[in-house]
Structure formats: structure tokens, C-alpha cells
Write a protein that holds these residues in place. Structure first.
Motif, PDB file in Angstrom:
ATOM      1  N   CYS A   3       0.798  -1.242   0.000  1.00  0.00           N
ATOM      2  CA  CYS A   3       0.000   0.000   0.000  1.00  0.00           C
ATOM      3  C   CYS A   3       0.826   1.286   0.000  1.00  0.00           C
ATOM      4  O   CYS A   3       0.248   2.361   0.130  1.00  0.00           O
ATOM      5  CB  CYS A   3      -0.967   0.021   1.176  1.00  0.00           C
ATOM      6  N   GLU A   4       2.124   1.217  -0.150  1.00  0.00           N
ATOM      7  CA  GLU A   4       2.914   2.443  -0.099  1.00  0.00           C
ATOM      8  C   GLU A   4       2.678   3.324  -1.315  1.00  0.00           C
ATOM      9  O   GLU A   4       2.602   4.549  -1.195  1.00  0.00           O
ATOM     10  CB  GLU A   4       4.402   2.119   0.043  1.00  0.00           C
ATOM     11  N   LEU A   9      -0.007   8.341  -3.580  1.00  0.00           N
ATOM     12  CA  LEU A   9      -0.982   9.064  -4.407  1.00  0.00           C
ATOM     13  C   LEU A   9      -1.811  10.015  -3.551  1.00  0.00           C
ATOM     14  O   LEU A   9      -2.027  11.176  -3.915  1.00  0.00           O
ATOM     15  CB  LEU A   9      -1.920   8.081  -5.122  1.00  0.00           C
ATOM     16  N   VAL A  10      -2.269   9.527  -2.415  1.00  0.00           N
ATOM     17  CA  VAL A  10      -3.096  10.349  -1.527  1.00  0.00           C
ATOM     18  C   VAL A  10      -2.266  11.493  -0.947  1.00  0.00           C
ATOM     19  O   VAL A  10      -2.730  12.636  -0.885  1.00  0.00           O
ATOM     20  CB  VAL A  10      -3.717   9.474  -0.410  1.00  0.00           C
ATOM     21  N   ARG A  11      -1.029  11.211  -0.554  1.00  0.00           N
ATOM     22  CA  ARG A  11      -0.157  12.262  -0.015  1.00  0.00           C
ATOM     23  C   ARG A  11       0.114  13.348  -1.054  1.00  0.00           C
ATOM     24  O   ARG A  11       0.191  14.539  -0.732  1.00  0.00           O
ATOM     25  CB  ARG A  11       1.167  11.657   0.451  1.00  0.00           C
ATOM     26  N   GLU A  12       0.272  12.920  -2.302  1.00  0.00           N
ATOM     27  CA  GLU A  12       0.537  13.859  -3.390  1.00  0.00           C
ATOM     28  C   GLU A  12      -0.600  14.880  -3.515  1.00  0.00           C
ATOM     29  O   GLU A  12      -0.355  16.082  -3.663  1.00  0.00           O
ATOM     30  CB  GLU A  12       0.681  13.057  -4.687  1.00  0.00           C
ATOM     31  N   LEU A  13      -1.827  14.421  -3.426  1.00  0.00           N
ATOM     32  CA  LEU A  13      -2.966  15.342  -3.485  1.00  0.00           C
ATOM     33  C   LEU A  13      -3.050  16.189  -2.223  1.00  0.00           C
ATOM     34  O   LEU A  13      -3.419  17.361  -2.282  1.00  0.00           O
ATOM     35  CB  LEU A  13      -4.272  14.568  -3.659  1.00  0.00           C
ATOM     36  N   HIS A  14      -2.724  15.611  -1.088  1.00  0.00           N
ATOM     37  CA  HIS A  14      -2.788  16.340   0.173  1.00  0.00           C
ATOM     38  C   HIS A  14      -1.775  17.492   0.193  1.00  0.00           C
ATOM     39  O   HIS A  14      -2.041  18.551   0.760  1.00  0.00           O
ATOM     40  CB  HIS A  14      -2.543  15.389   1.341  1.00  0.00           C
ATOM     41  N   LEU A  33      -2.376  -0.506  -9.339  1.00  0.00           N
ATOM     42  CA  LEU A  33      -3.207  -1.550  -9.953  1.00  0.00           C
ATOM     43  C   LEU A  33      -2.423  -2.846 -10.166  1.00  0.00           C
ATOM     44  O   LEU A  33      -2.959  -3.944  -9.986  1.00  0.00           O
ATOM     45  CB  LEU A  33      -3.802  -1.051 -11.270  1.00  0.00           C
ATOM     46  N   GLU A  34      -1.149  -2.717 -10.530  1.00  0.00           N
ATOM     47  CA  GLU A  34      -0.313  -3.920 -10.695  1.00  0.00           C
ATOM     48  C   GLU A  34      -0.106  -4.615  -9.356  1.00  0.00           C
ATOM     49  O   GLU A  34      -0.121  -5.844  -9.284  1.00  0.00           O
ATOM     50  CB  GLU A  34       1.029  -3.543 -11.324  1.00  0.00           C
ATOM     51  N   GLU A  35       0.097  -3.824  -8.298  1.00  0.00           N
ATOM     52  CA  GLU A  35       0.244  -4.417  -6.960  1.00  0.00           C
ATOM     53  C   GLU A  35      -1.049  -5.132  -6.565  1.00  0.00           C
ATOM     54  O   GLU A  35      -1.006  -6.236  -6.009  1.00  0.00           O
ATOM     55  CB  GLU A  35       0.577  -3.333  -5.932  1.00  0.00           C
ATOM     56  N   MET A  36      -2.182  -4.518  -6.870  1.00  0.00           N
ATOM     57  CA  MET A  36      -3.466  -5.144  -6.542  1.00  0.00           C
ATOM     58  C   MET A  36      -3.643  -6.461  -7.303  1.00  0.00           C
ATOM     59  O   MET A  36      -4.115  -7.450  -6.744  1.00  0.00           O
ATOM     60  CB  MET A  36      -4.618  -4.186  -6.851  1.00  0.00           C
ATOM     61  N   LYS A  37      -3.253  -6.462  -8.558  1.00  0.00           N
ATOM     62  CA  LYS A  37      -3.368  -7.688  -9.354  1.00  0.00           C
ATOM     63  C   LYS A  37      -2.482  -8.792  -8.785  1.00  0.00           C
ATOM     64  O   LYS A  37      -2.899  -9.943  -8.672  1.00  0.00           O
ATOM     65  CB  LYS A  37      -2.991  -7.389 -10.812  1.00  0.00           C
ATOM     66  N   ALA A  38      -1.247  -8.434  -8.405  1.00  0.00           N
ATOM     67  CA  ALA A  38      -0.329  -9.423  -7.835  1.00  0.00           C
ATOM     68  C   ALA A  38      -0.865  -9.964  -6.512  1.00  0.00           C
ATOM     69  O   ALA A  38      -0.829 -11.185  -6.264  1.00  0.00           O
ATOM     70  CB  ALA A  38       1.051  -8.801  -7.633  1.00  0.00           C
ATOM     71  N   LEU A  39      -1.395  -9.073  -5.654  1.00  0.00           N
ATOM     72  CA  LEU A  39      -1.973  -9.523  -4.387  1.00  0.00           C
ATOM     73  C   LEU A  39      -3.162 -10.450  -4.612  1.00  0.00           C
ATOM     74  O   LEU A  39      -3.311 -11.461  -3.930  1.00  0.00           O
ATOM     75  CB  LEU A  39      -2.415  -8.311  -3.547  1.00  0.00           C
ATOM     76  N   TYR A  40      -3.991 -10.113  -5.573  1.00  0.00           N
ATOM     77  CA  TYR A  40      -5.164 -10.940  -5.865  1.00  0.00           C
ATOM     78  C   TYR A  40      -4.751 -12.331  -6.350  1.00  0.00           C
ATOM     79  O   TYR A  40      -5.302 -13.344  -5.904  1.00  0.00           O
ATOM     80  CB  TYR A  40      -6.045 -10.247  -6.907  1.00  0.00           C
ATOM     81  N   GLU A  41      -3.767 -12.360  -7.250  1.00  0.00           N
ATOM     82  CA  GLU A  41      -3.310 -13.656  -7.770  1.00  0.00           C
ATOM     83  C   GLU A  41      -2.671 -14.504  -6.672  1.00  0.00           C
ATOM     84  O   GLU A  41      -2.885 -15.724  -6.615  1.00  0.00           O
ATOM     85  CB  GLU A  41      -2.344 -13.446  -8.935  1.00  0.00           C
ATOM     86  N   GLN A  42      -1.884 -13.887  -5.779  1.00  0.00           N
ATOM     87  CA  GLN A  42      -1.291 -14.634  -4.666  1.00  0.00           C
ATOM     88  C   GLN A  42      -2.384 -15.165  -3.743  1.00  0.00           C
ATOM     89  O   GLN A  42      -2.312 -16.302  -3.268  1.00  0.00           O
ATOM     90  CB  GLN A  42      -0.342 -13.734  -3.870  1.00  0.00           C
ATOM     91  N   ASN A  43      -3.392 -14.347  -3.494  1.00  0.00           N
ATOM     92  CA  ASN A  43      -4.499 -14.792  -2.649  1.00  0.00           C
ATOM     93  C   ASN A  43      -5.260 -15.955  -3.285  1.00  0.00           C
ATOM     94  O   ASN A  43      -5.638 -16.896  -2.604  1.00  0.00           O
ATOM     95  CB  ASN A  43      -5.478 -13.644  -2.362  1.00  0.00           C
ATOM     96  N   ARG A  71      -7.455  -1.589   1.020  1.00  0.00           N
ATOM     97  CA  ARG A  71      -6.826  -0.285   1.289  1.00  0.00           C
ATOM     98  C   ARG A  71      -6.339   0.354  -0.007  1.00  0.00           C
ATOM     99  O   ARG A  71      -6.507   1.550  -0.224  1.00  0.00           O
ATOM    100  CB  ARG A  71      -5.685  -0.441   2.276  1.00  0.00           C
ATOM    101  N   ASN A  72      -5.724  -0.439  -0.880  1.00  0.00           N
ATOM    102  CA  ASN A  72      -5.283   0.076  -2.179  1.00  0.00           C
ATOM    103  C   ASN A  72      -6.470   0.620  -2.966  1.00  0.00           C
ATOM    104  O   ASN A  72      -6.382   1.676  -3.587  1.00  0.00           O
ATOM    105  CB  ASN A  72      -4.581  -1.016  -2.984  1.00  0.00           C
ATOM    106  N   ARG A  73      -7.565  -0.116  -2.939  1.00  0.00           N
ATOM    107  CA  ARG A  73      -8.763   0.317  -3.672  1.00  0.00           C
ATOM    108  C   ARG A  73      -9.292   1.635  -3.102  1.00  0.00           C
ATOM    109  O   ARG A  73      -9.611   2.560  -3.842  1.00  0.00           O
ATOM    110  CB  ARG A  73      -9.846  -0.760  -3.621  1.00  0.00           C
ATOM    111  N   ARG A  74      -9.364   1.722  -1.765  1.00  0.00           N
ATOM    112  CA  ARG A  74      -9.847   2.951  -1.136  1.00  0.00           C
ATOM    113  C   ARG A  74      -8.956   4.141  -1.494  1.00  0.00           C
ATOM    114  O   ARG A  74      -9.446   5.234  -1.793  1.00  0.00           O
ATOM    115  CB  ARG A  74      -9.900   2.795   0.383  1.00  0.00           C
ATOM    116  N   CYS A  75      -7.657   3.949  -1.467  1.00  0.00           N
ATOM    117  CA  CYS A  75      -6.728   5.039  -1.777  1.00  0.00           C
ATOM    118  C   CYS A  75      -6.840   5.464  -3.245  1.00  0.00           C
ATOM    119  O   CYS A  75      -6.836   6.662  -3.555  1.00  0.00           O
ATOM    120  CB  CYS A  75      -5.293   4.633  -1.463  1.00  0.00           C
TER     121      CYS A  75
END
Length: 196
Positions: A3-4, A9-14, A33-43, A71-75
């Protein structure tokens, strides 16, 4: 790490001042999105292993990855939604034509959304106030007087007032004009309100 990129991304807007639109971070969003895809595939592979092999020791890891996905999705959604709110505010501040500097910071999808919003707002304003419609983007603050003194900051050319007279707006010239006719030009930076 988990989630870093999304938090960046959120900090950049803040960090961006209110009313400004930072450049669209397409690379950062793609990495999230790539991190989310990798996490989903591992899960998915771990869930299949738990189902087939009965390895219950993987369940905490699966839950952790799932929380990271959420958390990634929310951010990512917060990043995109905040940008849309800023773009909507820019329509009210600058009018239907955005300066090139702001357009440069928008993605193609954001430009498309801005154009749809602009058309929807124009349709709504035409539906108000009879035949001519009502421009609700004017007079964002209640005016104290109907006419204001303005100074021209750049050459603009002929400007027609309601009574049919034209005023030549040349750089450094000062005029006494109806507030509602020149408020848009003040927001665009063509005119400057002269305070006595």
C-alpha cells in the motif's frame, strides 16, 4: 511494500494547495493496480491451496493481503474522486474554458468528464429563467453594486455591453462595466477588479 504506492498518491494530493490540480500520476496509479493484481493472484493461489490441501496456516496471510487490496482500492478511489472534485471546482472558477496549464495536468478521461460536466451544467442553466436561461456561475458572492471598475490586464478586443455599446478592452485601460458581464473575464485573468 504493501500500500505504499497508494498512500503516496493520496499524499501527493494532500500536499497540493487547495484549488490547484497536480499532474495526473498515471504511472503511480498503474503501479497500484499492478500491486493489486499481484496480491489478488497470490491470494487466489493460497485460497486454492487452503481448499485443496487444508493448510489453515495461510488464512492470516490471505486476510492480510485482502485488507491490503481493500486499502489500495480505497486510496485509488479517493485519489480519483478528489481530482474530480477539484476539476468540478475549476469549472466554477474558470468557466467552460480551462487554461492550457490546467488541461495539461488532466488525463484524457478527466477531460472527457469535464466536458460532460460542462455540457450538463449548460443544459441545466438553459432550463432555468425562461428563454435565455440563467447563468448560475455568475455572482458567486452577492454583489455590493451592479457596476464595478476594472482594469484590463491584456488586450482582449471589442466587448459588447447589454445596451449595445462596445468597449475596446486594451491593456492597462480602465472601465466601469456591469459586474455580471465582466465577472467571467475577471476569473479568466483578462480583467482585474480595481478597488477604490
Amino acid at each position: 511494500m504493501f500500500c505504499e504506492k497508494a498512500m503516496e498518491l493520496v499524499r501527493e494530493l494532500h500536499r497540493a494547495p487547495e484549488g490547484q490540480l497536480p499532474a495526473f500520476n498515471e504511472d503511480g496509479l498503474r503501479q497500484v493496480l499492478e500491486e493489486m493484481k499481484a496480491l489478488y493472484e497470490q491470494n487466489q493461489s493460497d485460497v486454492n491451496e487452503v481448499k485443496s490441501g487444508g493448510r489453515s496456516d495461510l488464512i492470516p496471510t490471505i486476510k492480510f493481503r485482502h485488507c491490503s487490496l481493500l486499502r489500495n482500492r480505497r486510496c485509488a478511489v479517493a485519489y480519483l474522486y478528489d481530482r474530480l472534485l477539484r476539476i468540478r471546482a475549476l469549472r466554477w472558477e474558470y468557466g467552460s474554458v480551462l487554461p492550457n496549464a490546467l488541461r495539461f495536468h488532466m488525463s484524457a478521461e478527466e477531460m472527457e468528464w469535464f466536458n460532460h460536466y460542462k455540457k450538463s451544467l449548460a443544459t441545466y442553466m438553459r432550463s432555468l429563467g425562461g428563454d435565455e436561461g440563467l447563468d448560475i456561475t455568475q455572482d458567486m458572492k452577492p454583489p455590493k453594486s451592479l457596476y464595478i471598475e476594472v482594469r484590463c490586464l491584456k488586450d482582449y478586443g471589442e466587448f459588447e455591453v447589454d445596451d449595445g455599446t462596445s468597449v475596446l478592452l486594451k491593456k492597462n485601460s480602465q472601465h466601469f462595466l456591469p459586474r455580471w458581464k465582466c465577472e467571467q473575464l475577471v476569473r479568466q485573468g483578462v480583467l482585474e477588479h480595481v478597488l477604490s
